[in-house]
Design a protein around this motif. Structure first.
Motif, PDB file in Angstrom:
ATOM      1  N   THR A  97       0.841  -1.201   0.000  1.00  0.00           N
ATOM      2  CA  THR A  97       0.000   0.000   0.000  1.00  0.00           C
ATOM      3  C   THR A  97       0.874   1.248   0.000  1.00  0.00           C
ATOM      4  O   THR A  97       2.060   1.201   0.354  1.00  0.00           O
ATOM      5  N   SER A  98       0.266   2.362  -0.364  1.00  0.00           N
ATOM      6  CA  SER A  98       0.975   3.643  -0.302  1.00  0.00           C
ATOM      7  C   SER A  98       1.434   3.950   1.114  1.00  0.00           C
ATOM      8  O   SER A  98       2.524   4.494   1.319  1.00  0.00           O
ATOM      9  N   LYS A 102       5.094   4.941   2.556  1.00  0.00           N
ATOM     10  CA  LYS A 102       5.274   6.155   3.366  1.00  0.00           C
ATOM     11  C   LYS A 102       5.946   5.832   4.697  1.00  0.00           C
ATOM     12  O   LYS A 102       6.838   6.568   5.159  1.00  0.00           O
ATOM     13  N   ASP A 127      -2.891   1.356  -9.037  1.00  0.00           N
ATOM     14  CA  ASP A 127      -2.926   1.860  -7.671  1.00  0.00           C
ATOM     15  C   ASP A 127      -2.455   3.312  -7.688  1.00  0.00           C
ATOM     16  O   ASP A 127      -1.584   3.675  -8.481  1.00  0.00           O
ATOM     17  N   ALA A 129      -0.539   4.665  -5.796  1.00  0.00           N
ATOM     18  CA  ALA A 129       0.897   4.737  -5.466  1.00  0.00           C
ATOM     19  C   ALA A 129       1.718   5.099  -6.698  1.00  0.00           C
ATOM     20  O   ALA A 129       2.759   5.761  -6.592  1.00  0.00           O
ATOM     21  N   ASP A 133       1.438   9.168  -4.523  1.00  0.00           N
ATOM     22  CA  ASP A 133       0.622   9.783  -3.476  1.00  0.00           C
ATOM     23  C   ASP A 133       1.197   9.597  -2.074  1.00  0.00           C
ATOM     24  O   ASP A 133       0.698  10.176  -1.112  1.00  0.00           O
ATOM     25  N   PHE A 134       2.255   8.801  -1.954  1.00  0.00           N
ATOM     26  CA  PHE A 134       2.881   8.542  -0.661  1.00  0.00           C
ATOM     27  C   PHE A 134       3.917   9.601  -0.278  1.00  0.00           C
ATOM     28  O   PHE A 134       4.506   9.551   0.802  1.00  0.00           O
TER      29      PHE A 134
END
Length: 381
Positions: A97-98, A102, A127, A129, A133-134
């Motif tokens: 996941t993002s 992160k 996704d 990501a 977006d992270f």
């Protein structure tokens, strides 16, 4: 400078892996430190399970067809996994996941999204990501991502994607339609940049062949590299192979069983698969028949006699291969299955001219990379 790349590096797909290798290679040759972010969503991992996990009637039938080849498919997938781990020196589990990316708190000076179809928002493994977006503060660019045949403006999440894309310092894309759609969404100018695999020469790709391929036959052969092995295509290629005493080599075990390719007398399933087998077969083959963008690129890089078969249900918005061949003035190689013949395969290609055109594309691509590296370094001061 430390550069992070996020792309489809973990796909069991030769083109996806090789384009990542190429971009990493180019950046490292420029003296930069490069890390591949080991991101692979749960949805992507499902795509590469031996049996289909999404249960519907179509997938149940496919799973039944796969059962006789379960061991072979599993072995092929293990080869991909081993190759990915070794070539990218991966020592950690997938980040799924993002938020997990992160939480790693990477300290990059530049982030690159791309290439491949990471911005095809209709892909099962898309996704956000891939829109970085992270991260909020690092210098960001895209390198030749593809949107496939998908107009991102038609997505119900287009407004969210617009916000994320407008945080990039520079944007590029691989195809005309993708650039047009991104310009409409962001209001920014999108640069058209060559796929990373075109940035390495034939000799450089030959150096990526880690070990020679052992073939079970001595005849000359067609390397048949596709994603959808349609009966019409298979029958045509079998006919040409039989008439010209050629073998037809396939490296996709799953499609071999699903499509029943073993019934074609001249067809051979390669024992090995993955990028090493792919590069070997590109190098050793007499001809290439493909329905793949990267199959087309490597046919060009390895100076092969080839054709790209355009499917009857091909979307008019899908300009991935056609845009490439238009740039190289090779649209005579973009044909329908009924036009595939030994004569068509044997048509001469002026590879001196093709290499010159590709060199111009490389110059433009390297300029894009160099300018952004300079700008990122300025921001570090």
């Amino acid at each position: 400078m430390k550069i992070g790349i996020i792309t489809f590096h973990a796909s069991y797909n030769c083109g996806s892996i090789l384009q990542c290798i190429a971009l990493k290679h180019v950046l490292e040759d420029k003296g930069e430190q490069v890390k591949i972010i080991n991101f692979s969503s749960k949805e992507q991992q499902k795509l590469y399970s031996v049996l289909y996990k999404k249960i519907n009637l179509k997938n149940i039938v496919k799973n039944i067809l796969c059962l006789p080849g379960y061991g072979k498919i599993k072995d092929h997938y293990s080869q991909y996994e081993k190759y990915i781990q070794e070539v990218f020196d991966i020592q950690e589990d997938f980040l799924e996941t993002s938020q997990e990316i992160k939480d790693k708190e990477y300290k990059f000076d530049m982030l690159i999204a791309g290439g491949d179809q990471i911005w095809n928002v209709n892909c099962d493994d898309f996704d956000t990501a891939y829109f970085l977006d992270f991260d909020q503060n690092t210098y960001k660019i895209s390198y030749a991502p593809s949107l496939g045949a998908t107009d991102i403006n038609e997505s119900p999440n287009a407004s969210e994607y617009k916000i994320l894309l407008n945080k990039f310092n520079d944007l590029s894309c691989r195809e005309v339609n993708g650039a047009k759609w991104l310009e409409k969404l962001t209001g920014k100018r999108i640069k058209l940049i060559a796929d990373p695999t075109l940035l390495l020469l034939m000799d450089e790709w030959k150096k990526e062949i880690k070990k020679p391929l052992k073939l079970s036959f001595k005849e000359k052969f067609i390397f048949y590299y596709a994603f959808s092995y349609s009966p019409e295509n298979n029958e045509r290629i079998q006919q040409i192979a039989e008439q010209n005493n050629l073998k037809v080599v396939v490296i996709d075990a799953k499609q071999w069983y699903i499509k029943g390719l073993g019934k074609y007398r001249n067809f051979v399933l390669c024992k090995e698969t993955g990028p090493n087998a792919f590069l070997n077969l590109m190098n050793l083959s007499e001809y290439v028949v493909t329905t793949s963008f990267h199959g087309t690129i490597f046919s060009l890089v390895f100076h092969k006699k080839f054709v790209y078969i355009n499917g009857k249900n091909h979307k008019s918005t899908d300009d991935r291969t056609s845009f490439l061949l238009e740039q190289l003035e090779l649209m005579n190689k973009y044909i329908y299955v009924e036009d595939v013949s030994a004569d068509k395969l044997n048509e001469e290609i002026n590879y001196d001219d093709i290499d010159h055109k590709i060199e111009q594309m490389k110059i433009k691509a390297n300029k894009y990379i160099d300018e952004n590296i300079s700008k990122a370094k300025e921001e570090m001061k």
